[in-house]
Design an enzyme around this catalytic site. Sequence first.
Site, PDB file in Angstrom:
ATOM      1  N   ASP A   1      -9.661   9.811   9.820  1.00 45.54           N
ATOM      2  CA  ASP A   1      -9.612   9.397   8.416  1.00 45.54           C
ATOM      3  C   ASP A   1     -10.240   8.012   8.248  1.00 45.54           C
ATOM      4  OD1 ASP A   1      -9.131   9.707   5.743  1.00 45.54           O
ATOM      5  OD2 ASP A   1      -7.013   9.179   5.836  1.00 45.54           O
TER       6      ASP A   1
ATOM      7  N   GLY B   1       0.839  -1.198   0.000  1.00 45.20           N
ATOM      8  CA  GLY B   1       0.000   0.000   0.000  1.00 45.20           C
ATOM      9  C   GLY B   1       0.865   1.234   0.000  1.00 45.20           C
TER      10      GLY B   1
ATOM     11  N   LYS C   1       5.483   0.748   7.646  1.00 41.48           N
ATOM     12  CA  LYS C   1       5.146   2.006   6.975  1.00 41.48           C
ATOM     13  C   LYS C   1       6.349   2.903   7.034  1.00 41.48           C
ATOM     14  CE  LYS C   1       0.434   3.439   7.085  1.00 41.48           C
ATOM     15  NZ  LYS C   1      -0.462   4.455   7.595  1.00 41.48           N
TER      16      LYS C   1
ATOM     17  N   GLY D   1       0.572   5.767   0.824  1.00 43.17           N
ATOM     18  CA  GLY D   1      -0.264   6.869   1.288  1.00 43.17           C
ATOM     19  C   GLY D   1       0.591   8.100   1.414  1.00 43.17           C
ATOM     20  N   GLY D   2       0.000   9.148   1.939  1.00 42.12           N
ATOM     21  CA  GLY D   2       0.740  10.384   2.116  1.00 42.12           C
ATOM     22  C   GLY D   2       1.968  10.169   2.969  1.00 42.12           C
ATOM     23  N   PHE D   3       1.876   9.179   3.838  1.00 45.96           N
ATOM     24  CA  PHE D   3       2.983   8.906   4.743  1.00 45.96           C
ATOM     25  C   PHE D   3       4.186   8.339   4.001  1.00 45.96           C
ATOM     26  CE2 PHE D   3       5.383   6.305   7.659  1.00 45.96           C
ATOM     27  CZ  PHE D   3       5.379   7.031   8.828  1.00 45.96           C
ATOM     28  N   GLY D   4       3.904   7.548   3.008  1.00 40.92           N
ATOM     29  CA  GLY D   4       4.979   6.871   2.278  1.00 40.92           C
ATOM     30  C   GLY D   4       4.498   5.489   1.897  1.00 40.92           C
ATOM     31  N   MET D   5       5.425   4.561   1.740  1.00 43.03           N
ATOM     32  CA  MET D   5       5.058   3.220   1.294  1.00 43.03           C
ATOM     33  C   MET D   5       4.810   2.276   2.470  1.00 43.03           C
ATOM     34  SD  MET D   5       4.908   3.206  -1.848  1.00 43.03           S
ATOM     35  CE  MET D   5       5.289   4.366  -3.152  1.00 43.03           C
ATOM     36  N   VAL D   6       3.960   1.300   2.231  1.00 43.31           N
ATOM     37  CA  VAL D   6       3.730   0.264   3.234  1.00 43.31           C
ATOM     38  C   VAL D   6       4.230  -1.066   2.673  1.00 43.31           C
ATOM     39  CG1 VAL D   6       2.037  -0.821   4.731  1.00 43.31           C
ATOM     40  CG2 VAL D   6       1.638   1.496   3.907  1.00 43.31           C
TER      41      VAL D   6
END
Length: 821
Positions: free
Chosen positions: A609, A492, A513, A494-499
């Site tokens: 969220d 996955g 994450k 997201g804004g955070f980065g990769m999972v």
Amino acid sequence: MDAVNLHFLSLTLLSLLHFSASFTPSDNYLINCGSPSNASVFNRVFSADPYEPGAAGSISLTDRNPPPSSPALYRTARVFTRASSYTFSIKKSGTHLVRFHFSPFVAQGFDLKAANFSVSVDGFVLLRELHVRDSVIREFVMRIDADVVEIVFAPVGDSGFCYVNAIEVFTAPEDLVLDYGAKLVGANVVEYKNLSSQVLETLYRINVGGSKLTPFNDTLWRDWVPDVDYLVLKSAAKRASTTHTPNYQGGGATREIAPDNVYMTAQEMNTDKAITGAKFNLTWKFPVNTNSGHLVRLHFCDIVSPALNLLYFNVYINGYAAYRDVDLSVLATNVLASPVYIDFVVDSDSSGMIDISVGPSDLSGSMRINAILNGAEIMKMVNASNLRAGTGRKKRSIWILVATVVGGFVVLCFAIGVFLLALKRRKKKLKPQPAESAVWTPLHVYGGSSNSRTSERTTLVSPGTNGYHFLKISFAELQLATNNFDKSLIVGSGGFGMVYKGVLKDNTKVAVKRGVPGSRQGLPEFQTEITVLSQIRHHHLVSLVGYCEEQSEMILVYEYVEKGPLKKHLYGSGFPPLSWKQRLEICIGSARGLHYLHTGFAQGIIHRDIKSTNILLDENYVPKVADFGLSRSGPCLSETHVSTAVKGSFGYLDPEYFRRQQLTDKSDVYSFGVVLFEVLCARPAVDPSVDREQVNLGEWALEWQKKGMLEKIIDRHLVGKIKPSSLKKFGETAEKCLAEYGADRPTMGDVLWNLEYALQLQESRPRGEQPQGCDINEPLTNSIVPGDPSTNVRTEGNDGNGSSEINTSLVFSQLMTNDGR
Ligand SMILES: *[C@@H]1O[C@H](CO)[C@@H](O)[C@H](O)[C@H]1NC(C)=O
Ligand SMILES: *[C@@H]1O[C@H](CO)[C@@H](O)[C@H](O)[C@H]1NC(C)=O
Ligand SMILES: *[C@@H]1O[C@H](CO)[C@@H](O)[C@H](O)[C@H]1NC(C)=O
Ligand SMILES: *[C@@H]1O[C@H](CO)[C@@H](O)[C@H](O)[C@H]1NC(C)=O
Ligand SMILES: *[C@@H]1O[C@H](CO)[C@@H](O)[C@H](O)[C@H]1NC(C)=O
Ligand SMILES: *[C@@H]1O[C@H](CO)[C@@H](O)[C@H](O)[C@H]1NC(C)=O
């Protein structure tokens, strides 16, 4: 150190003198500007304006239509159309408090909001280009040594006039600002001298852990406000209060320094259900002007310890260790619950924030980890800016010298004392050294997760000296776990980065994450949040296993949830469709997780969220809510806030958010309502490919629900499989969640109950028929009135039974027996 101790000793004497006598200032000018009559406010009389009515350039203004709540003082104002002054003769030279009240109104053609003006005292400009929109009191603490003080009001720019509603000039208690004992905070902490020659403007006056205090409650007629708006992570703190009035005889403070109420309440570390030994800071953040000097006065009174010498904590200001190993027992000369205050002088840096943290010291025994704060005042040093740059530098080195030489002896004595104490404790502590594992046991019990991973996770616990470090996982281990962040393991983004999917050494599967490397601002808050979140264990919340903060990396490690996001199981991925019962159980589990976030251990965590991609399903389709709580931290973590608008969670966003710019737990309820419709209709919250009126699922489904024809839009796989009563209950629940105003939406607890009910309706059979495949004998009736499931839910968390593979019917029967009202 010597100065501090002297300071407290001398104050002890002073406080004896002051004891019980209420403070009477020798100079005491209180002016009800623009008014011909006296006004009595909080036991004080503001006298009629001495200005002669006809004086040139001066107008007495009266608000003809004041709002009913407007105090008498603010219904009149003195307006000047050119530079004009008030003068007061000063009987006693020394520190004075000077307050200006501004409360704009419209009268006689003047809109006071439009005024643009300056105010100076004895030629020293205190307020420049002042522009007041709402009622405000500006307070200054300054020396007045002249016999007469002149306060000049002058219009600036093209506003053409200035005004004031009330003025206070009165003598401050002698010990209000002292010239010694303040600490200049920086890489080295040194004494700051001659504080009283500074002009100070009050920016914040906070009654930490307590309520708002009015001038009526304060010996110097000050206002104090609660701290919650400034507390960075509310769930990390717990309020403490006492009913005993403080004992002023031991510590340095007096009633004039701060009133009883300030010392009778505090915030302490919320270690209630936390794992014993976890260390974290409590942090408050205050916006201030950039690059200027500030006096930070912190108030303490040990109302949390049962005896002396149990509480040791550190004070940090702007990330500097401002005072290590504070021992209130020593500062209060061995009197328990005796008020103490400490002055710090700090420069605000370019961030425009002053951060105040208190956290446990290394001297705290592992069973007595705590830190408190009772009150805080922040005052801007009006005529000193950049303490550290320029002028400050040379003086500072002298201070260091003085402090080292003179302070050396006392420091030594103190250090020896502390050492002896520590030694004593160490001895006592020696035995429970292997307590490490014991300390952690509650976590696993608390987690209550019956899955085998829990026990394996114990091996993850790195042998840190306290709970805090258990979560740290080395970068090397994560590299190994993810085959050096192999792209093929990405599950996955997201804004955070990769999972990434990963497997730790002990074969625990984890989701890793990885934040965008290099963005590590806000690390302390990040760590605080981690510490709190790591303690949250609930069957329906994805647990945080650890984190890594090495080498400019910010990585979060979560338990791996096998079947991935709920969304994939609803549409678009070709997975077999879920049955209605499965869907209800998933909604119920998720609701339970959210209810716990809102009301459980770390109360008041808002998810912010919620969407079907943040609800994950394990191998048994048990839902686990992911990505909660990390909200206010560093830049990449605050993404949730932005992402809700930007990253496509748009269809889930609480409409009230646009009005109030604030997400609340009811915002979560709204988003959850959208998820409910998503589950029912098996289509995305926002689908740009369909007709305009259908794009937004929440709005569209709500219309059908209101028409009473919800069954027309349900997932085709469910057609004919949902009992009308169950669908009705479900639809009503979702509808309530989507109420326009947060106040009209149900709590997560109500939602949970209603969903349980919808499931029960689906499962119920005509009377007499035996329930099949159900080994729990419970009466099924439709006449149940909603009870409050929270008690059950909480028990579930504590006794570790939360693991019930959605033992819904069991909980439900408990609901009926315990709470059937
Ligand atoms: C206001 O109060 C003062 C004493 O505080 C008194 O001398 C004066 O007469 C009063 N003025 C009016 C207008 O009531
Ligand atoms: C007030 O006056 C100053 C000086 O003319 C001007 O620079 C400033 O913009 C004015 N402020 C407002 C809010 O009008
Ligand atoms: C501080 O005050 C003392 C006496 O009040 C004075 O002699 C000294 O010069 C002052 N120091 C500074 C740095 O202003
Ligand atoms: C600050 O201003 C006061 C009042 O004008 C003055 O007496 C004092 O010396 C100033 N202090 C500094 C550090 O500039
Ligand atoms: C503070 O004063 C107000 C009156 O303004 C009073 O109602 C309140 O009870 C007082 N609070 C405390 C804590 O004494
Ligand atoms: C508390 O905050 C300070 C300053 O930001 C930091 O150095 C310290 O490590 C923190 N302590 C804990 C236990 O998080």
